[in-house]
Design a protein around this motif. Sequence first.
Motif, mmCIF file in Angstrom:
data_model
loop_
_atom_site.group_PDB
_atom_site.id
_atom_site.type_symbol
_atom_site.label_atom_id
_atom_site.label_comp_id
_atom_site.label_asym_id
_atom_site.label_seq_id
_atom_site.Cartn_x
_atom_site.Cartn_y
_atom_site.Cartn_z
ATOM 1 N N PRO A 97 0.878 -1.309 0.082
ATOM 2 C CA PRO A 97 0.066 -0.141 -0.021
ATOM 3 C C PRO A 97 0.815 1.245 0.050
ATOM 4 N N GLN A 98 0.179 2.173 -0.434
ATOM 5 C CA GLN A 98 1.082 3.667 -0.316
ATOM 6 C C GLN A 98 1.255 3.998 0.943
ATOM 7 N N SER A 99 2.328 4.754 1.308
ATOM 8 C CA SER A 99 2.595 5.218 2.685
ATOM 9 C C SER A 99 1.704 6.176 3.000
ATOM 10 N N LEU A 100 1.356 6.416 4.265
ATOM 11 C CA LEU A 100 0.552 7.682 4.650
ATOM 12 C C LEU A 100 0.779 8.920 4.111
ATOM 13 N N ASN A 101 2.235 9.305 4.499
ATOM 14 C CA ASN A 101 2.660 10.614 4.097
ATOM 15 C C ASN A 101 1.878 11.829 4.420
ATOM 16 N N ASP A 102 1.021 12.431 3.800
ATOM 17 C CA ASP A 102 0.184 13.446 4.203
ATOM 18 C C ASP A 102 -1.167 13.198 3.725
ATOM 19 N N SER A 103 -1.787 11.982 4.093
ATOM 20 C CA SER A 103 -2.919 11.432 3.939
ATOM 21 C C SER A 103 -3.895 12.492 4.878
ATOM 22 N N PRO A 104 -4.788 12.704 4.482
ATOM 23 C CA PRO A 104 -5.818 13.697 5.180
ATOM 24 C C PRO A 104 -6.206 13.147 6.473
ATOM 25 N N THR A 105 -6.783 11.644 6.410
ATOM 26 C CA THR A 105 -6.971 10.966 7.541
ATOM 27 C C THR A 105 -6.002 10.813 8.660
ATOM 28 N N PHE A 106 -4.771 10.738 8.271
ATOM 29 C CA PHE A 106 -3.621 10.670 9.272
ATOM 30 C C PHE A 106 -3.194 11.933 9.619
ATOM 31 N N ILE A 107 -3.402 12.968 9.049
ATOM 32 C CA ILE A 107 -3.414 14.650 9.496
ATOM 33 C C ILE A 107 -4.381 14.709 10.581
ATOM 34 N N ALA A 108 -5.672 14.517 10.253
ATOM 35 C CA ALA A 108 -6.741 14.452 11.185
ATOM 36 C C ALA A 108 -6.322 13.801 12.579
ATOM 37 N N ALA A 109 -5.797 12.626 12.463
ATOM 38 C CA ALA A 109 -5.265 11.767 13.708
ATOM 39 C C ALA A 109 -4.315 12.637 14.492
ATOM 40 N N LEU A 110 -3.480 13.310 13.757
ATOM 41 C CA LEU A 110 -2.449 14.329 14.513
ATOM 42 C C LEU A 110 -2.994 15.381 14.957
ATOM 43 N N ALA A 111 -4.154 15.760 14.309
ATOM 44 C CA ALA A 111 -4.728 16.906 14.867
ATOM 45 C C ALA A 111 -5.375 16.461 16.047
ATOM 46 N N ASP A 112 -6.119 15.530 16.315
ATOM 47 C CA ASP A 112 -6.721 15.200 17.354
ATOM 48 C C ASP A 112 -6.001 14.859 18.455
ATOM 49 N N ILE A 113 -4.591 14.376 18.301
ATOM 50 C CA ILE A 113 -3.908 14.068 19.464
ATOM 51 C C ILE A 113 -3.286 15.406 20.070
ATOM 52 N N ALA A 114 -3.065 16.442 18.923
ATOM 53 C CA ALA A 114 -2.648 17.788 19.402
ATOM 54 C C ALA A 114 -3.700 18.473 20.104
ATOM 55 N N LEU A 115 -4.805 18.530 19.690
ATOM 56 C CA LEU A 115 -5.882 19.153 20.320
ATOM 57 C C LEU A 115 -6.178 18.707 21.717
ATOM 58 N N ALA A 116 -6.011 17.383 21.908
ATOM 59 C CA ALA A 116 -6.344 16.993 23.369
ATOM 60 C C ALA A 116 -5.369 17.602 24.248
ATOM 61 N N SER A 117 -4.232 17.877 23.809
ATOM 62 C CA SER A 117 -3.167 18.745 24.750
ATOM 63 C C SER A 117 -3.395 20.110 24.786
ATOM 64 N N LEU A 118 -3.728 20.704 23.589
ATOM 65 C CA LEU A 118 -3.808 22.209 23.280
ATOM 66 C C LEU A 118 -4.948 22.443 24.071
ATOM 67 N N ARG A 119 -6.144 21.885 24.417
ATOM 68 C CA ARG A 119 -7.157 22.428 24.836
ATOM 69 C C ARG A 119 -7.029 22.564 26.339
ATOM 70 N N ARG A 120 -6.065 21.494 26.855
ATOM 71 C CA ARG A 120 -5.744 21.627 28.402
ATOM 72 C C ARG A 120 -4.676 22.795 28.591
ATOM 73 N N GLY A 121 -4.337 23.747 27.854
ATOM 74 C CA GLY A 121 -3.465 24.798 28.129
ATOM 75 C C GLY A 121 -3.989 26.103 28.441
#
Length: 301
Positions: free
Chosen positions: A277-301
């Motif tokens: 399979p193609q690598s994820l690279n900048d797959s929109p779904t993968f970027i959405a995963a990173l956004a979710d993980i980042a936001l979980a911490s950002l919202r506690r700031g």
Amino acid sequence: MQAVKQAVLLLAFGAPERIEDVDPFLHLVRGGRPAPRELREQMRLRYQAIGGGSPLGALTRRQAEALAERLAGRGWPLPVYWAMRNWRPFIQETLARVKAEEVERLIVICLAPQQTRASLGLYHRRVEQAQADLGLKAELVWATGLHNHPLLVEAFAEKLSPLAAGRRVVFTAHSVPVRLIEGGDNYDEQARGTAAAVAERAGLREWDFAYQSQGSTDEAWLGPSVESVIDGYAQQGLREFVLAPISFVADNLEILYDVDIALRDYALRRGLRLLRPQSLNDSPTFIAALADIALASLRRG
């Protein structure tokens, strides 16, 4: 308006972008220990075989840019930095920018979905040393949970599903020394857990798991090896199969050489066709995963 100026930092292993970078890269990876001539020559040949250098740096930059855009779209316009543990841009260089831009709280995400404690510890030490050297006062928050995030699983399944129908699938992760697992590390559990989740999301009834890219040291490395699985497929009379790496989120040497050249040739010599399979690279779904993980911490700031 954020009360505290926050930002995100993506961390990747790093890789040489040109053949002439290979030797200094190996020097860094080996902690300053000289690399044997045979290893240097072998690595130069491998990077030459994939075009003269790794695309990892460019792809990590694209991931950072895409994440910044995604976060802004969700109401969090903030800087997203990126750095490499073993190559440019070095962690200290990037944290110097963080300091100059007066970031007060930095969310740090390692881009390897699964990490041994030893590997994660190296990232922590590099960041903490740079922080001390620079006198950086920003609060550091290490975000976790990538290996089993539903959107990471979805991203891998999206890439896999077009190839999986009617074919045998073997998921692979980067091997590590057995001594780490014997010492209580949960890397094997994480890697197999990611594979199982992707298999379920892709609707696979039968699949296999193996480790790739074992090191060249004499110590025991975690298996089973991909080669042993391929040998089994050949004995079963299979003619093609899908190899799906789940421990890399961007094209790198382990994908473009170890899988696409070395393992594909190994399979071909046994009468099998290897599909990947193609690598994820900048797959929109993968970027959405990173956004979710980042936001979980950002919202506690």
